[in-house]
Design a protein around this motif. Structure first.
Motif, mmCIF file in Angstrom:
data_model
loop_
_atom_site.group_PDB
_atom_site.id
_atom_site.type_symbol
_atom_site.label_atom_id
_atom_site.label_comp_id
_atom_site.label_asym_id
_atom_site.label_seq_id
_atom_site.Cartn_x
_atom_site.Cartn_y
_atom_site.Cartn_z
ATOM 1 N N ALA A 223 0.919 -1.246 -0.069
ATOM 2 C CA ALA A 223 -0.109 -0.245 -0.049
ATOM 3 C C ALA A 223 0.790 1.239 0.067
ATOM 4 C CB ALA A 223 -0.965 -0.022 1.158
ATOM 5 N N TRP A 224 1.928 1.479 0.681
ATOM 6 C CA TRP A 224 2.646 2.611 0.815
ATOM 7 C C TRP A 224 3.927 2.346 0.439
ATOM 8 C CZ3 TRP A 224 0.382 1.942 6.238
ATOM 9 C CH2 TRP A 224 -0.731 2.147 6.322
ATOM 10 N N GLU A 225 4.736 3.168 -0.087
ATOM 11 C CA GLU A 225 6.039 3.283 -0.597
ATOM 12 C C GLU A 225 6.793 4.284 0.395
ATOM 13 O OE1 GLU A 225 6.118 5.022 -4.535
ATOM 14 O OE2 GLU A 225 4.813 3.463 -5.544
ATOM 15 N N GLU A 226 7.871 3.988 0.389
ATOM 16 C CA GLU A 226 8.826 4.544 1.305
ATOM 17 C C GLU A 226 9.580 5.603 0.868
ATOM 18 O OE1 GLU A 226 8.541 4.364 4.832
ATOM 19 O OE2 GLU A 226 7.244 2.607 4.837
ATOM 20 N N PRO B 133 4.929 10.688 3.419
ATOM 21 C CA PRO B 133 5.098 12.089 3.937
ATOM 22 C C PRO B 133 4.526 11.926 5.427
ATOM 23 C CG PRO B 133 3.581 11.766 2.184
ATOM 24 C CD PRO B 133 4.468 10.250 2.344
ATOM 25 N N ASP B 134 5.409 13.176 6.179
ATOM 26 C CA ASP B 134 4.586 13.395 7.238
ATOM 27 C C ASP B 134 3.279 13.813 7.417
ATOM 28 O OD1 ASP B 134 7.067 12.755 8.462
ATOM 29 O OD2 ASP B 134 7.889 14.592 8.649
ATOM 30 N N GLY B 135 2.501 13.721 8.485
ATOM 31 C CA GLY B 135 1.164 14.135 8.331
ATOM 32 C C GLY B 135 0.099 13.063 8.090
ATOM 33 N N ARG B 136 0.319 12.149 7.434
ATOM 34 C CA ARG B 136 -0.887 11.209 6.960
ATOM 35 C C ARG B 136 -0.760 10.107 7.812
ATOM 36 N NH1 ARG B 136 -3.557 7.568 4.648
ATOM 37 N NH2 ARG B 136 -4.561 7.615 2.679
ATOM 38 N N SER B 137 -1.816 9.819 8.454
ATOM 39 C CA SER B 137 -2.080 8.790 9.403
ATOM 40 C C SER B 137 -1.770 7.387 8.535
ATOM 41 C CB SER B 137 -3.468 8.550 9.914
ATOM 42 O OG SER B 137 -3.733 9.861 10.636
ATOM 43 N N ARG B 138 -1.082 6.431 9.062
ATOM 44 C CA ARG B 138 -1.031 5.060 8.549
ATOM 45 C C ARG B 138 -1.638 4.027 9.392
ATOM 46 N NH1 ARG B 138 5.038 4.810 5.948
ATOM 47 N NH2 ARG B 138 4.270 2.597 6.081
ATOM 48 N N GLY B 139 -2.910 4.101 9.694
ATOM 49 C CA GLY B 139 -3.590 3.293 10.476
ATOM 50 C C GLY B 139 -4.468 2.314 9.500
ATOM 51 N N VAL B 140 -5.261 1.588 10.241
ATOM 52 C CA VAL B 140 -5.962 0.357 9.728
ATOM 53 C C VAL B 140 -6.872 0.990 8.552
ATOM 54 C CG1 VAL B 140 -7.920 -1.389 9.784
ATOM 55 C CG2 VAL B 140 -5.862 -1.158 11.657
ATOM 56 N N ILE B 141 -7.614 2.239 8.817
ATOM 57 C CA ILE B 141 -8.647 2.548 7.843
ATOM 58 C C ILE B 141 -7.879 2.929 6.538
ATOM 59 C CG2 ILE B 141 -10.332 4.372 7.474
ATOM 60 C CD1 ILE B 141 -11.121 2.018 9.410
ATOM 61 N N GLU B 142 -6.765 3.599 6.864
ATOM 62 C CA GLU B 142 -5.855 4.239 5.751
ATOM 63 C C GLU B 142 -5.340 3.050 4.853
ATOM 64 O OE1 GLU B 142 -6.405 7.273 8.870
ATOM 65 O OE2 GLU B 142 -5.437 5.296 8.808
ATOM 66 N N LEU B 143 -4.935 1.841 5.692
ATOM 67 C CA LEU B 143 -4.373 0.909 4.856
ATOM 68 C C LEU B 143 -5.331 0.059 3.981
ATOM 69 C CD1 LEU B 143 -2.130 -1.169 4.446
ATOM 70 C CD2 LEU B 143 -3.200 -2.404 6.414
ATOM 71 N N VAL B 144 -6.607 0.159 4.528
ATOM 72 C CA VAL B 144 -7.561 -0.485 3.479
ATOM 73 C C VAL B 144 -7.955 0.378 2.399
ATOM 74 C CG1 VAL B 144 -10.026 -1.047 3.564
ATOM 75 C CG2 VAL B 144 -8.588 -1.777 5.500
ATOM 76 N N GLU B 145 -7.909 1.930 2.626
ATOM 77 C CA GLU B 145 -8.465 2.748 1.515
ATOM 78 C C GLU B 145 -7.326 2.748 0.357
ATOM 79 O OE1 GLU B 145 -8.860 6.229 3.810
ATOM 80 O OE2 GLU B 145 -11.212 5.753 4.106
#
Length: 117
Positions: A30-33, A36-48
């Motif tokens: 889901a996420w490349e390294e 960026p700062d400020g964006r949550s990386r929680g369960v909901i964001e992972l699914v979205e």
């Protein structure tokens, strides 16, 4: 609910490190390294973000085909949970949250297969 004060029932990831600990292959999908700062990386964001990357063709084809059903099911569970929260049905949302986490574990198992690494 007051005239100015709003009351909410919501779901939020209390420890984002647990997301990576529980679903490291989904996080990499889901996420490349670096993120960026400020964006949550929680369960909901992972699914979205998994659903967005799937729909945009940003997951390699073979992996996307293997994971598509599970990602879509997780997204549907997220929507159901949010609806339950919006309807002030916290108990129902709690039950769905376990189903959502279970489905993420199913997707993690698929994502972790050697051929997709």
């Amino acid at each position: 609910m007051g005239n100015v004060l709003q009351i909410r029932v919501m779901a939020r990831t209390y420890d984002e490190a647990e997301v990576e600990k529980n679903w490291p292959y989904l996080v990499k999908t889901a996420w490349e390294e670096p993120q960026p700062d400020g964006r949550s990386r929680g369960v909901i964001e992972l699914v979205e973000d998994l659903k967005d990357r799937l729909e945009l063709g940003m997951i390699p084809e073979e992996k996307a085909e293997a994971m598509a059903e599970s990602i879509r099911k997780a997204y549907e569970l997220k929507l159901r949970m949010e609806k339950a929260l919006g309807d002030w049905k916290a108990s129902e949302a709690n039950t769905i949250s376990y189903d959502l986490e279970d489905e993420l574990s199913v997707a993690e198992k698929i994502a972790s297969k050697r051929k997709f690494r």
